[in-house]
Design an enzyme around this catalytic site. Sequence first.
Site, PDB file in Angstrom:
ATOM      1  N   CYS A 125      47.543  43.794  28.399  1.00  0.00           N
ATOM      2  CA  CYS A 125      48.633  43.955  29.370  1.00  0.00           C
ATOM      3  C   CYS A 125      49.858  43.119  29.021  1.00  0.00           C
ATOM      4  CB  CYS A 125      48.138  43.614  30.769  1.00  0.00           C
ATOM      5  SG  CYS A 125      46.761  44.637  31.276  1.00  0.00           S
ATOM      6  N   HIS A 265      53.682  41.557  35.695  1.00  0.00           N
ATOM      7  CA  HIS A 265      52.737  42.629  35.360  1.00  0.00           C
ATOM      8  C   HIS A 265      52.127  43.158  36.657  1.00  0.00           C
ATOM      9  CE1 HIS A 265      49.536  44.910  33.717  1.00  0.00           C
ATOM     10  NE2 HIS A 265      48.595  44.042  34.046  1.00  0.00           N
ATOM     11  N   ASN A 295      48.142  50.054  37.649  1.00  0.00           N
ATOM     12  CA  ASN A 295      48.275  49.165  36.497  1.00  0.00           C
ATOM     13  C   ASN A 295      48.299  50.018  35.225  1.00  0.00           C
ATOM     14  OD1 ASN A 295      47.881  47.359  34.399  1.00  0.00           O
ATOM     15  ND2 ASN A 295      46.209  46.246  35.389  1.00  0.00           N
TER      16      ASN A 295
HETATM   17  O1  UT7 Z   1      45.733  44.016  33.985  1.00  0.00           O
HETATM   18  C1  UT7 Z   1      44.811  43.126  33.452  1.00  0.00           C
HETATM   19  C2  UT7 Z   1      44.481  42.065  34.380  1.00  0.00           C
HETATM   20  N1  UT7 Z   1      43.668  42.585  35.461  1.00  0.00           N
HETATM   21  C3  UT7 Z   1      43.787  42.050  36.637  1.00  0.00           C
HETATM   22  O2  UT7 Z   1      44.613  41.195  36.823  1.00  0.00           O
HETATM   23  C4  UT7 Z   1      42.819  42.446  37.708  1.00  0.00           C
HETATM   24  C5  UT7 Z   1      42.399  41.235  38.455  1.00  0.00           C
HETATM   25  N2  UT7 Z   1      41.393  41.475  39.479  1.00  0.00           N
HETATM   26  C6  UT7 Z   1      41.672  42.128  40.622  1.00  0.00           C
HETATM   27  O3  UT7 Z   1      42.744  42.656  40.807  1.00  0.00           O
HETATM   28  C7  UT7 Z   1      40.607  42.150  41.698  1.00  0.00           C
HETATM   29  O4  UT7 Z   1      39.618  41.216  41.365  1.00  0.00           O
HETATM   30  C8  UT7 Z   1      39.991  43.535  41.918  1.00  0.00           C
HETATM   31  C9  UT7 Z   1      40.969  44.452  42.607  1.00  0.00           C
HETATM   32  C10 UT7 Z   1      39.538  44.119  40.609  1.00  0.00           C
HETATM   33  C11 UT7 Z   1      38.767  43.409  42.835  1.00  0.00           C
HETATM   34  O5  UT7 Z   1      39.144  42.796  44.063  1.00  0.00           O
HETATM   35  P1  UT7 Z   1      38.278  41.581  44.655  1.00  0.00           P
HETATM   36  O6  UT7 Z   1      38.869  41.228  45.950  1.00  0.00           O
HETATM   37  O7  UT7 Z   1      38.224  40.519  43.584  1.00  0.00           O
HETATM   38  O8  UT7 Z   1      36.885  42.267  44.884  1.00  0.00           O
HETATM   39  P2  UT7 Z   1      35.475  41.909  44.222  1.00  0.00           P
HETATM   40  O9  UT7 Z   1      35.411  42.324  42.805  1.00  0.00           O
HETATM   41  O10 UT7 Z   1      35.142  40.504  44.555  1.00  0.00           O
HETATM   42  O11 UT7 Z   1      34.528  42.883  45.058  1.00  0.00           O
HETATM   43  C12 UT7 Z   1      34.381  42.725  46.478  1.00  0.00           C
HETATM   44  C13 UT7 Z   1      33.523  43.864  46.979  1.00  0.00           C
HETATM   45  C14 UT7 Z   1      32.245  44.031  46.192  1.00  0.00           C
HETATM   46  O12 UT7 Z   1      31.215  44.387  47.081  1.00  0.00           O
HETATM   47  P3  UT7 Z   1      30.136  43.301  47.556  1.00  0.00           P
HETATM   48  O13 UT7 Z   1      29.485  42.810  46.289  1.00  0.00           O
HETATM   49  O14 UT7 Z   1      30.936  42.229  48.241  1.00  0.00           O
HETATM   50  O15 UT7 Z   1      29.250  44.080  48.454  1.00  0.00           O
HETATM   51  C15 UT7 Z   1      32.560  45.214  45.289  1.00  0.00           C
HETATM   52  O16 UT7 Z   1      31.393  45.914  44.915  1.00  0.00           O
HETATM   53  O17 UT7 Z   1      34.228  45.105  46.883  1.00  0.00           O
HETATM   54  C16 UT7 Z   1      33.427  46.053  46.196  1.00  0.00           C
HETATM   55  N3  UT7 Z   1      34.280  46.988  45.472  1.00  0.00           N
HETATM   56  C17 UT7 Z   1      34.758  48.095  46.027  1.00  0.00           C
HETATM   57  N4  UT7 Z   1      34.618  48.650  47.232  1.00  0.00           N
HETATM   58  C18 UT7 Z   1      35.252  49.797  47.480  1.00  0.00           C
HETATM   59  C19 UT7 Z   1      34.749  46.870  44.216  1.00  0.00           C
HETATM   60  N5  UT7 Z   1      35.527  47.914  43.918  1.00  0.00           N
HETATM   61  C20 UT7 Z   1      35.557  48.695  45.025  1.00  0.00           C
HETATM   62  C21 UT7 Z   1      36.188  49.900  45.346  1.00  0.00           C
HETATM   63  N6  UT7 Z   1      36.017  50.428  46.574  1.00  0.00           N
HETATM   64  N7  UT7 Z   1      36.984  50.548  44.463  1.00  0.00           N
END
Ligand code: UT7
Length: 340
Positions: A125, A265, A295
């Site tokens: 990125c 970004h 993204n």
């Molecule tokens: O461009 C390169 C750099 N990339 C980034 O900067 C991305 C950085 N990361 C992020 O933007 C975030 O971490 C995400 C958007 C990817 C995820 O958000 P989060 O608040 O960190 O969520 P998480 O991964 O901690 O997941 C929380 C919950 C999980 O469920 P449990 O384990 O708490 O039951 C996931 O399984 O949300 C669940 N989950 C979803 N639920 C509904 C993960 N993806 C989804 C989804 N829909 N699409």
Amino acid sequence: MKDTKRIHPAVVGRTVSIVGIGSYVPDRILTNADLEKMVDTTDEWITTRTGIKERHIAAPDQASSDLGAEAARRALADAGISPEDVDMIVLGTITPDMGFPNTACFVQAKIGARNAFCFDIEAACSGFLYALEIGRQFVSTGTMETVLVIAAEKITSILDWKDRNTCVLFGDAAGAVVLRARGAAHGVMSSVLGSDGTLAELLMLPGGGSRYPATEETVRQRLHYMKMAGREVFKHAVTNMSRAATDALRSSGLGTDDIRWIIPHQANLRIIEAIGERLGVGKDKVVVNLDRYGNSSAATIPLALDELYRQGKLQKHDKILMVAFGGGFTWGASVVEWDK
Ligand code: UT7
């Protein structure tokens, strides 16, 4: 935390300006409601956790070079420069058309830039800011007169549409700028670049390279799709982008009050807001368009910059701070004086 390299353009040669800009997104739009029918997700989750509402998806017969070529044509038209006057094409991508030849060569053939030498750089990125600085160096030293810097990503080609953790986040796009030395203005005022390869496993596409060449087994294990430890990446993104932005500002001799626009970004609205808060700048300065594009990896920054330009929101001499973070890890920030 790894050191970030500071580069001081003012002391190393000619000042280099962006003299043309263009971008391209494919027509097809995939909304959060569409994704609700594909994976176990909701519009509410995607909106509140990321800020994304929809993204553009390339057609099956479009590759990254097709997106990049269209952005490049628009940037050259904006600059009023013929493709034959381009000396060099540097293209940032993690979704090359093929393992080789490089995607910049495919763009060269499509746009007729027959006098250019062409290569890709891979900094995920951060690819646009890495490519911008590489291009600036060539023009600054007087080695090249006209450089085309492109970021082009058919990022949906490496998404696992069964993995809700990643497939809801990304969209396809390309952006391009033309660099030339102009003399009078500041142009690209400062750049900082950094990397930390010890954290590579947090964001990667494992399959298809020399580590895990394509086999039936790698396909079965879904190794040809992007893998991301989102929560970990999030923390490193906020820390490194904030620090890179601060370093780039310091290198340029400017403060946040001098900056008209910050273009981070576009990965997650919460990351963008955290960076704005850490830098102490108002929301009115921070560019956000991920609600409409998601993204697009290396393409997010030139896409957002071009959108500002087309909307008439850029004035000559505006100072713009761009900051990126991605797989590698890689990060970077650049301060540019708008010179059009
Ligand atoms: O461009 C390169 C750099 N990339 C980034 O900067 C991305 C950085 N990361 C992020 O933007 C975030 O971490 C995400 C958007 C990817 C995820 O958000 P989060 O608040 O960190 O969520 P998480 O991964 O901690 O997941 C929380 C919950 C999980 O469920 P449990 O384990 O708490 O039951 C996931 O399984 O949300 C669940 N989950 C979803 N639920 C509904 C993960 N993806 C989804 C989804 N829909 N699409």
